[in-house]
Design a protein around this motif. Structure first.
Motif, mmCIF file in Angstrom:
data_model
loop_
_atom_site.group_PDB
_atom_site.id
_atom_site.type_symbol
_atom_site.label_atom_id
_atom_site.label_comp_id
_atom_site.label_asym_id
_atom_site.label_seq_id
_atom_site.Cartn_x
_atom_site.Cartn_y
_atom_site.Cartn_z
ATOM 1 N N SER A 63 37.709 36.718 80.684
ATOM 2 C CA SER A 63 37.232 36.187 79.406
ATOM 3 C C SER A 63 35.748 35.834 79.440
ATOM 4 C CB SER A 63 38.052 34.950 79.023
ATOM 5 O OG SER A 63 37.986 33.969 80.041
ATOM 6 N N GLY A 64 35.006 36.484 80.345
ATOM 7 C CA GLY A 64 33.574 36.213 80.459
ATOM 8 C C GLY A 64 33.214 35.697 81.834
ATOM 9 N N ILE A 65 32.147 34.917 81.898
ATOM 10 C CA ILE A 65 31.700 34.371 83.178
ATOM 11 C C ILE A 65 32.523 33.136 83.532
ATOM 12 C CG2 ILE A 65 29.769 33.329 84.422
ATOM 13 C CD1 ILE A 65 29.408 36.261 84.011
ATOM 14 N N ALA A 66 33.064 33.148 84.741
ATOM 15 C CA ALA A 66 33.819 32.002 85.246
ATOM 16 C C ALA A 66 32.993 31.305 86.318
ATOM 17 C CB ALA A 66 35.154 32.468 85.818
ATOM 18 N N ASN A 67 32.826 29.992 86.174
ATOM 19 C CA ASN A 67 32.069 29.199 87.145
ATOM 20 C C ASN A 67 33.040 28.563 88.137
ATOM 21 O OD1 ASN A 67 29.491 29.594 85.805
ATOM 22 N ND2 ASN A 67 30.238 28.192 84.242
ATOM 23 N N ASN A 68 33.044 29.058 89.363
ATOM 24 C CA ASN A 68 33.932 28.560 90.398
ATOM 25 C C ASN A 68 33.180 27.573 91.280
ATOM 26 O OD1 ASN A 68 36.199 30.638 89.923
ATOM 27 N ND2 ASN A 68 34.389 31.922 90.242
ATOM 28 N N TYR A 69 33.764 26.398 91.509
ATOM 29 C CA TYR A 69 33.112 25.363 92.315
ATOM 30 C C TYR A 69 33.892 25.102 93.596
ATOM 31 C CZ TYR A 69 29.993 24.244 88.456
ATOM 32 O OH TYR A 69 29.028 24.307 87.475
ATOM 33 N N PHE A 70 33.138 24.922 94.679
ATOM 34 C CA PHE A 70 33.723 24.626 95.982
ATOM 35 C C PHE A 70 33.071 23.379 96.567
ATOM 36 C CE2 PHE A 70 33.866 29.203 95.301
ATOM 37 C CZ PHE A 70 35.214 29.481 95.514
ATOM 38 N N GLU B 144 34.931 17.154 83.727
ATOM 39 C CA GLU B 144 36.332 17.239 84.134
ATOM 40 C C GLU B 144 36.942 18.603 83.866
ATOM 41 O OE1 GLU B 144 38.374 14.108 82.193
ATOM 42 O OE2 GLU B 144 37.299 12.501 83.237
ATOM 43 N N SER B 145 36.331 19.391 82.985
ATOM 44 C CA SER B 145 36.883 20.707 82.662
ATOM 45 C C SER B 145 36.727 21.695 83.810
ATOM 46 C CB SER B 145 36.200 21.272 81.410
ATOM 47 O OG SER B 145 34.801 21.400 81.622
ATOM 48 N N SER B 146 35.851 21.390 84.761
ATOM 49 C CA SER B 146 35.646 22.272 85.903
ATOM 50 C C SER B 146 36.651 21.948 87.000
ATOM 51 C CB SER B 146 34.220 22.136 86.448
ATOM 52 O OG SER B 146 33.272 22.451 85.464
ATOM 53 N N SER B 147 37.106 22.976 87.701
ATOM 54 C CA SER B 147 38.003 22.771 88.830
ATOM 55 C C SER B 147 37.212 22.924 90.125
ATOM 56 C CB SER B 147 39.159 23.771 88.790
ATOM 57 O OG SER B 147 38.682 25.101 88.838
#
Length: 290
Positions: free
Chosen positions: A125-132, A158-161
């Protein structure tokens, strides 16, 4: 036209200052200008504007990528122009299980001071921002660093995982060719500019394989810059490490390929007209040769 800007020193070569100057100069001459910072690392203590820029954009971003993107009106495109960003923070030198000598070793390693990573990819659905989150490094932060880290986490929202990653897994990520293919795939979405400036990180010869394929390469050190034919520069990288330019230092390439097309003095940006004249000379050289 693609122009790669590579640093000769691991830190403070002046890549971003020159990229910003070139962006302004090309714009003033009527060119449409794009900018890529495929891989970025920044220290949230020394660059505390990270909080402001991250709040403005909604994604983790450091000073270098933000200021050039802002100049070009590309702040909404930061996940595309800067898909991989690594936040580092100072550790606590007085932890009971950390000797001062080990502290010095850790502080000289970006892997040992990395606490948060954003890896933006093309998703369904587009660009996904993944956080580690690098938990073992977070556990070694001073209370001041930890407060800054928590502020940045809260700013992202909070919307980011957030998934936890070890330093070993982060090292694997940084050494995996698939990582750089994914980065090139994402940055490839930023098209349609007459001039594309590609800024490297640290003293890496080129941040990704496609970054290597440039028309011109500019090697930067404090007070000086040198212009090289991009295809010659890239061939030098390929000789040293085929398709893995992130493993090659800029100095190794320069030693191999010999003399540049031209050398330039780079005065301080605060010198105003003097700095602008030097940047203008670089642009003149590029346009004439193009």
């Amino acid at each position: 036209m693609k122009i790669l800007i590579a640093g000769i020193l691991a830190f403070e070569s002046g890549k971003t200052t020159l990229a910003l100057g070139l962006a302004r100069e090309f714009k003033s001459r009527g060119f449409s200008v794009g900018y890529l910072k495929p891989v970025a690392g920044h220290n949230g203590w020394f660059q505390q504007d990270t909080v402001e820029y991250t709040r403005t954009t909604g994604v983790l971003v450091g000073h270098d990528a933000y200021v050039v993107a802002s100049e070009l009106g590309l702040t909404r495109e930061i996940p595309i122009l800067n898909p991989l960003d690594i936040l580092t923070l100072p550790l606590d030198p007085f932890l009971e299980d950390l000797t001062l000598r080990r502290y010095l070793d850790y502080m000289s390693s970006s892997l040992r001071t990395a606490v948060l990573v954003r890896f933006s990819k093309i998703g369904e659905s587009g660009i996904a921002n993944n956080y580690f989150v690098v938990g073992e490094n977070v556990s070694r932060l001073s209370s001041v660093s930890l407060a800054l880290y928590n502020t940045i986490i809260s700013v992202i929202g909070e919307s980011s995982s957030f998934a936890e990653i070890s330093t070993m897994k982060l090292e694997d990520l940084m050494n995996n060719p698939e990582t750089y293919k994914e980065i090139d795939r994402t940055t490839g979405l930023l098209q349609g500019r007459e001039v594309m400036l590609v800024e490297g990180y640290n003293d890496v010869s080129a941040p990704t394989p496609l970054s290597c394929e440039s028309d011109y390469a500019i090697a930067v050190a404090p007070t000086r810059a040198a212009l090289y034919d991009g295809s010659k520069y890239c061939r030098g990288i390929q000789v040293l490490s085929p398709n893995r330019p992130w493993l090659v230092r800029t100095v190794s390439v320069l030693e191999l390929i010999g003399k540049p097309l031209r050398k330039f003095n780079i005065p301080p940006e605060t010198s105003g007209a003097e700095f602008k004249r030097s940047v203008s000379d670089i642009v003149d050289s590029i346009i004439v040769k193009a």
